[in-house]
Design a protein around this motif. Structure first.
Motif, PDB file in Angstrom:
ATOM      1  N   PHE A 144      -9.658 -28.691 110.768  1.00  0.00           N
ATOM      2  CA  PHE A 144      -8.417 -28.199 110.185  1.00  0.00           C
ATOM      3  C   PHE A 144      -8.757 -27.161 109.110  1.00  0.00           C
ATOM      4  CE2 PHE A 144      -5.761 -32.324 110.968  1.00  0.00           C
ATOM      5  CZ  PHE A 144      -5.995 -32.186 112.328  1.00  0.00           C
ATOM      6  N   ILE A 145      -7.855 -26.229 108.910  1.00  0.00           N
ATOM      7  CA  ILE A 145      -8.055 -25.176 107.911  1.00  0.00           C
ATOM      8  C   ILE A 145      -7.310 -25.563 106.633  1.00  0.00           C
ATOM      9  CG2 ILE A 145      -7.719 -22.740 107.362  1.00  0.00           C
ATOM     10  CD1 ILE A 145      -7.799 -22.142 110.340  1.00  0.00           C
ATOM     11  N   SER A 146      -8.036 -25.780 105.562  1.00  0.00           N
ATOM     12  CA  SER A 146      -7.405 -26.154 104.293  1.00  0.00           C
ATOM     13  C   SER A 146      -7.216 -24.914 103.426  1.00  0.00           C
ATOM     14  CB  SER A 146      -8.264 -27.180 103.554  1.00  0.00           C
ATOM     15  OG  SER A 146      -9.543 -26.661 103.287  1.00  0.00           O
ATOM     16  N   VAL A 147      -6.049 -24.826 102.795  1.00  0.00           N
ATOM     17  CA  VAL A 147      -5.716 -23.661 101.973  1.00  0.00           C
ATOM     18  C   VAL A 147      -5.212 -24.115 100.609  1.00  0.00           C
ATOM     19  CG1 VAL A 147      -5.205 -22.171 103.949  1.00  0.00           C
ATOM     20  CG2 VAL A 147      -3.383 -23.564 102.962  1.00  0.00           C
ATOM     21  N   GLU A 148      -5.366 -23.221  99.635  1.00  0.00           N
ATOM     22  CA  GLU A 148      -4.891 -23.478  98.272  1.00  0.00           C
ATOM     23  C   GLU A 148      -3.477 -22.968  98.053  1.00  0.00           C
ATOM     24  OE1 GLU A 148      -6.522 -25.130  96.070  1.00  0.00           O
ATOM     25  OE2 GLU A 148      -8.455 -25.306  97.098  1.00  0.00           O
ATOM     26  N   ARG A 149      -2.947 -22.260  99.044  1.00  0.00           N
ATOM     27  CA  ARG A 149      -1.639 -21.607  98.972  1.00  0.00           C
ATOM     28  C   ARG A 149      -1.604 -20.504  97.910  1.00  0.00           C
ATOM     29  NH1 ARG A 149       2.525 -26.660  99.760  1.00  0.00           N
ATOM     30  NH2 ARG A 149       1.472 -27.454  97.933  1.00  0.00           N
ATOM     31  N   LYS A 150      -2.784 -19.900  97.702  1.00  0.00           N
ATOM     32  CA  LYS A 150      -2.909 -18.686  96.895  1.00  0.00           C
ATOM     33  C   LYS A 150      -3.657 -17.687  97.773  1.00  0.00           C
ATOM     34  CE  LYS A 150      -3.079 -21.124  92.466  1.00  0.00           C
ATOM     35  NZ  LYS A 150      -3.893 -21.413  91.241  1.00  0.00           N
ATOM     36  N   TRP A 151      -2.970 -16.620  98.171  1.00  0.00           N
ATOM     37  CA  TRP A 151      -3.491 -15.762  99.223  1.00  0.00           C
ATOM     38  C   TRP A 151      -4.845 -15.152  98.864  1.00  0.00           C
ATOM     39  CZ3 TRP A 151      -3.404 -15.556 104.022  1.00  0.00           C
ATOM     40  CH2 TRP A 151      -3.793 -14.430 104.735  1.00  0.00           C
ATOM     41  N   GLU A 152      -5.056 -14.808  97.610  1.00  0.00           N
ATOM     42  CA  GLU A 152      -6.331 -14.199  97.217  1.00  0.00           C
ATOM     43  C   GLU A 152      -7.500 -15.142  97.482  1.00  0.00           C
ATOM     44  OE1 GLU A 152      -3.750 -14.668  95.223  1.00  0.00           O
ATOM     45  OE2 GLU A 152      -2.865 -12.652  95.235  1.00  0.00           O
ATOM     46  N   ILE A 153      -7.257 -16.442  97.300  1.00  0.00           N
ATOM     47  CA  ILE A 153      -8.301 -17.445  97.545  1.00  0.00           C
ATOM     48  C   ILE A 153      -8.386 -17.779  99.032  1.00  0.00           C
ATOM     49  CG2 ILE A 153      -9.040 -19.808  97.034  1.00  0.00           C
ATOM     50  CD1 ILE A 153      -7.603 -19.565  94.351  1.00  0.00           C
ATOM     51  N   ASP A 154      -7.238 -17.826  99.696  1.00  0.00           N
ATOM     52  CA  ASP A 154      -7.182 -18.337 101.060  1.00  0.00           C
ATOM     53  C   ASP A 154      -7.627 -17.334 102.117  1.00  0.00           C
ATOM     54  OD1 ASP A 154      -6.210 -20.732 100.117  1.00  0.00           O
ATOM     55  OD2 ASP A 154      -4.118 -20.151 100.335  1.00  0.00           O
ATOM     56  N   VAL A 155      -7.437 -16.044 101.868  1.00  0.00           N
ATOM     57  CA  VAL A 155      -7.682 -15.071 102.936  1.00  0.00           C
ATOM     58  C   VAL A 155      -9.119 -15.100 103.453  1.00  0.00           C
ATOM     59  CG1 VAL A 155      -8.001 -13.151 101.278  1.00  0.00           C
ATOM     60  CG2 VAL A 155      -7.423 -12.666 103.650  1.00  0.00           C
ATOM     61  N   PRO A 156     -10.164 -15.126 102.607  1.00  0.00           N
ATOM     62  CA  PRO A 156     -11.521 -15.174 103.182  1.00  0.00           C
ATOM     63  C   PRO A 156     -11.803 -16.486 103.908  1.00  0.00           C
ATOM     64  CG  PRO A 156     -11.616 -15.438 100.793  1.00  0.00           C
ATOM     65  CD  PRO A 156     -10.213 -15.083 101.131  1.00  0.00           C
ATOM     66  N   ILE A 157     -11.235 -17.591 103.404  1.00  0.00           N
ATOM     67  CA  ILE A 157     -11.438 -18.892 104.047  1.00  0.00           C
ATOM     68  C   ILE A 157     -10.797 -18.896 105.422  1.00  0.00           C
ATOM     69  CG2 ILE A 157     -10.933 -21.355 103.888  1.00  0.00           C
ATOM     70  CD1 ILE A 157     -10.931 -21.035 100.836  1.00  0.00           C
ATOM     71  N   MET A 158      -9.549 -18.403 105.499  1.00  0.00           N
ATOM     72  CA  MET A 158      -8.847 -18.402 106.775  1.00  0.00           C
ATOM     73  C   MET A 158      -9.544 -17.514 107.796  1.00  0.00           C
ATOM     74  SD  MET A 158      -4.743 -18.554 106.147  1.00  0.00           S
ATOM     75  CE  MET A 158      -4.532 -18.563 107.921  1.00  0.00           C
ATOM     76  N   ARG A 159      -9.966 -16.335 107.378  1.00  0.00           N
ATOM     77  CA  ARG A 159     -10.607 -15.422 108.332  1.00  0.00           C
ATOM     78  C   ARG A 159     -11.918 -16.010 108.855  1.00  0.00           C
ATOM     79  NH1 ARG A 159      -7.636 -10.965 108.495  1.00  0.00           N
ATOM     80  NH2 ARG A 159      -6.524 -10.275 106.622  1.00  0.00           N
ATOM     81  N   LYS A 160     -12.669 -16.661 107.977  1.00  0.00           N
ATOM     82  CA  LYS A 160     -13.922 -17.279 108.413  1.00  0.00           C
ATOM     83  C   LYS A 160     -13.661 -18.416 109.401  1.00  0.00           C
ATOM     84  CE  LYS A 160     -17.992 -19.747 106.682  1.00  0.00           C
ATOM     85  NZ  LYS A 160     -18.667 -20.320 105.485  1.00  0.00           N
ATOM     86  N   LYS A 161     -12.676 -19.263 109.080  1.00  0.00           N
ATOM     87  CA  LYS A 161     -12.362 -20.393 109.957  1.00  0.00           C
ATOM     88  C   LYS A 161     -11.807 -19.907 111.293  1.00  0.00           C
ATOM     89  CE  LYS A 161     -13.026 -24.100 107.229  1.00  0.00           C
ATOM     90  NZ  LYS A 161     -13.778 -25.312 107.580  1.00  0.00           N
ATOM     91  N   LEU A 162     -10.912 -18.949 111.236  1.00  0.00           N
ATOM     92  CA  LEU A 162     -10.282 -18.456 112.462  1.00  0.00           C
ATOM     93  C   LEU A 162     -11.297 -17.783 113.380  1.00  0.00           C
ATOM     94  CD1 LEU A 162      -6.995 -16.998 110.936  1.00  0.00           C
ATOM     95  CD2 LEU A 162      -7.168 -18.994 112.421  1.00  0.00           C
ATOM     96  N   SER A 163     -12.304 -17.154 112.795  1.00  0.00           N
ATOM     97  CA  SER A 163     -13.324 -16.491 113.615  1.00  0.00           C
ATOM     98  C   SER A 163     -14.096 -17.490 114.470  1.00  0.00           C
ATOM     99  CB  SER A 163     -14.291 -15.703 112.728  1.00  0.00           C
ATOM    100  OG  SER A 163     -15.056 -16.579 111.907  1.00  0.00           O
ATOM    101  N   ALA A 164     -14.080 -18.773 114.079  1.00  0.00           N
ATOM    102  CA  ALA A 164     -14.798 -19.799 114.842  1.00  0.00           C
ATOM    103  C   ALA A 164     -13.978 -20.335 116.016  1.00  0.00           C
ATOM    104  CB  ALA A 164     -15.174 -20.955 113.916  1.00  0.00           C
ATOM    105  N   PHE A 165     -12.709 -19.891 116.134  1.00  0.00           N
ATOM    106  CA  PHE A 165     -11.829 -20.409 117.185  1.00  0.00           C
ATOM    107  C   PHE A 165     -11.597 -19.395 118.308  1.00  0.00           C
ATOM    108  CE2 PHE A 165      -9.627 -22.971 113.613  1.00  0.00           C
ATOM    109  CZ  PHE A 165     -10.632 -23.931 113.664  1.00  0.00           C
ATOM    110  N   LYS A 166     -12.432 -18.390 118.424  1.00  0.00           N
ATOM    111  CA  LYS A 166     -12.165 -17.303 119.372  1.00  0.00           C
ATOM    112  C   LYS A 166     -12.693 -17.556 120.776  1.00  0.00           C
ATOM    113  CE  LYS A 166     -11.863 -13.593 115.946  1.00  0.00           C
ATOM    114  NZ  LYS A 166     -12.377 -12.272 115.510  1.00  0.00           N
ATOM    115  N   ASP A 167     -13.464 -18.618 120.957  1.00  0.00           N
ATOM    116  CA  ASP A 167     -14.030 -18.878 122.280  1.00  0.00           C
ATOM    117  C   ASP A 167     -12.922 -19.304 123.237  1.00  0.00           C
ATOM    118  OD1 ASP A 167     -15.425 -19.626 124.525  1.00  0.00           O
ATOM    119  OD2 ASP A 167     -16.917 -20.823 123.463  1.00  0.00           O
ATOM    120  N   PRO A 168     -12.623 -18.498 124.268  1.00  0.00           N
ATOM    121  CA  PRO A 168     -11.521 -18.847 125.185  1.00  0.00           C
ATOM    122  C   PRO A 168     -11.794 -20.098 126.012  1.00  0.00           C
ATOM    123  CG  PRO A 168     -12.732 -16.932 125.993  1.00  0.00           C
ATOM    124  CD  PRO A 168     -13.261 -17.223 124.622  1.00  0.00           C
TER     125      PRO A 168
END
Length: 395
Positions: A165-189
């Motif tokens: 699961f992707i955990s966020v702080e609900r502060k975009w400045e903090i969350d954006v690098p975390i989300m992009r890193k996590k999402l990059s791991a879900f690209k395998d079709p």
């Protein structure tokens, strides 16, 4: 109560209005009896104990040892084993608590890679998405974007982590690098994926709704009554990262009849009486590619969702109800007994068998605590070594 109403000669429509008023004021659908309390405590203890023992004994095998060789097969094993445990929750809701789950809208296919958008009416919305995912063969592959404080929950925090699961702080400045890193791991079709996002960012309350309406009025946005103005940046980040690997977006609207349940209502089986889930499947090509247009598209979807919830309040149902397969009581019982039997074996090995099982339990506890606290997942070392060796050979 019925006798006193009848003696006053109250007409039938007056009785119905009084019942509706009492339900809107928070009256439970079922009375909280001693039997329900005891049954709920037994179910909760069973869920916690089985989760703890399965995580302790199986998580290091699927998320550490197997992951050193293959992320894909690590995810498949985790999905299969812990998806069986997750299926205990729909069994609790639909078979033990007798909650009706009613689907409407589009009949969606099985095992698609999707981004799921849902309104966040109460603290247990995300649990009822398991009822849909189970029917579509993706229960073990559903992942949520959730607030980071939930990762601190005992036992469940470990589970949130191994399911990635992707955990966020609900502060975009903090969350954006975390989300992009996590999402990059879900690209395998090859990996099935249900990525569930609640764009409102928090569950609905009257006070939050007033703040949302004030924000909407100040910024020229629609004034919504049943949902909050969605936060668009997380949605746009998910689309940007995964658009080329997704099959569709599911716009899911959840409503309860007649009272929004709390977690304890679910445990004790007093609410909800019915959960209505409306699904609209939207192909990716219908969603704009630019961030500004995608944000406007999401806000419009929530305007339509708000209208749909107003209609639900008036009618008591969503349009275009569809028939989804019922959960098999026999299959649910077999899975439950299998999980309980496995848990009993693990407890026996821990308490009465070799000292090495106790050592393994201590190691596993430390491992799960560490990887959850530092939010890390092991990398496939052997494939990295192989690629390094191949690159040197080419040189």
């Amino acid at each position: 109560m019925n006798g006193s109403i009848k003696s006053r000669g109250m007409p039938l429509n007056g009785i119905m209005k009084q019942a509706e008023a009492s339900m809107s004021n928070g009256q439970r659908h079922r009375q909280l009896t001693l039997i329900r309390v005891l049954r709920g405590i037994l179910c909760l203890v069973t869920l916690l104990l089985t989760a703890f023992m399965m995580l302790i004994f199986l998580a290091p095998m699927t998320t550490l040892i197997l992951r050193l060789f293959s992320v894909h097969y690590s995810r498949k094993a985790t999905s299969f084993l812990f998806g069986i445990w997750l299926s205990l929750w729909p069994f609790l809701f639909e078979k033990i608590n007798r909650t009706k789950v009613i689907f409407s809208g589009d009949v969606v296919p099985r095992e698609e890679r999707i981004l799921l958008l849902a309104n966040h009416r109460t603290e247990v919305d995300w649990m009822y998405l398991w009822d849909l995912a189970l029917r579509k063969g993706c229960l073990g592959y559903i992942k949520y974007i959730l607030k980071s404080s939930l990762r601190k929950l005992p036992i469940f925090g470990w589970g949130f982590h191994i399911f990635e699961f992707i955990s966020v702080e609900r502060k975009w400045e903090i969350d954006v690098p975390i989300m992009r890193k996590k999402l990059s791991a879900f690209k395998d079709p090859k990996d099935p994926l249900w990525l569930a996002l609640f764009p409102e960012g928090t569950d609905y309350t009257e006070q939050k709704c007033l703040k949302s309406q004030q924000f909407a009025a100040e910024n020229g946005l629609p004034i919504l009554k049943n949902v909050l103005i969605p936060k668009t940046k997380g949605f746009c980040a998910c689309l940007e990262s995964l658009r080329n690997t997704l099959d569709a977006v599911y716009d899911v609207t959840i409503a309860y009849k007649h009272r929004c349940p709390l977690f304890t209502d679910n445990v004790f089986g007093v609410d909800p009486s019915e959960v209505h889930i409306h699904i609209q499947r939207i192909p990716l090509h219908e969603i704009p590619t630019s961030e500004e247009e995608a944000a406007a598209w999401l806000i419009e979807r929530f305007r339509l969702k708000d209208q749909m919830l107003s209609d639900f309040t008036a009618l008591g149902y969503f349009p275009h109800q569809v028939t989804e397969e019922n959960l098999s009581t026999l299959v649910c019982l077999v899975k439950s007994l299998g999980v309980i039997g496995l848990t009993s074996l693990f407890m026996y090995l821990t308490l009465f068998s070799s000292i090495w099982y106790k050592v393994y339990v201590v190691f596993s506890f430390a491992y799960l605590t560490a990887v959850t606290y530092f939010d890390i997942m092991p990398s496939p070392v052997f494939s990295s070594v192989k690629s390094l060796f191949c690159s040197k050979k080419m040189l």
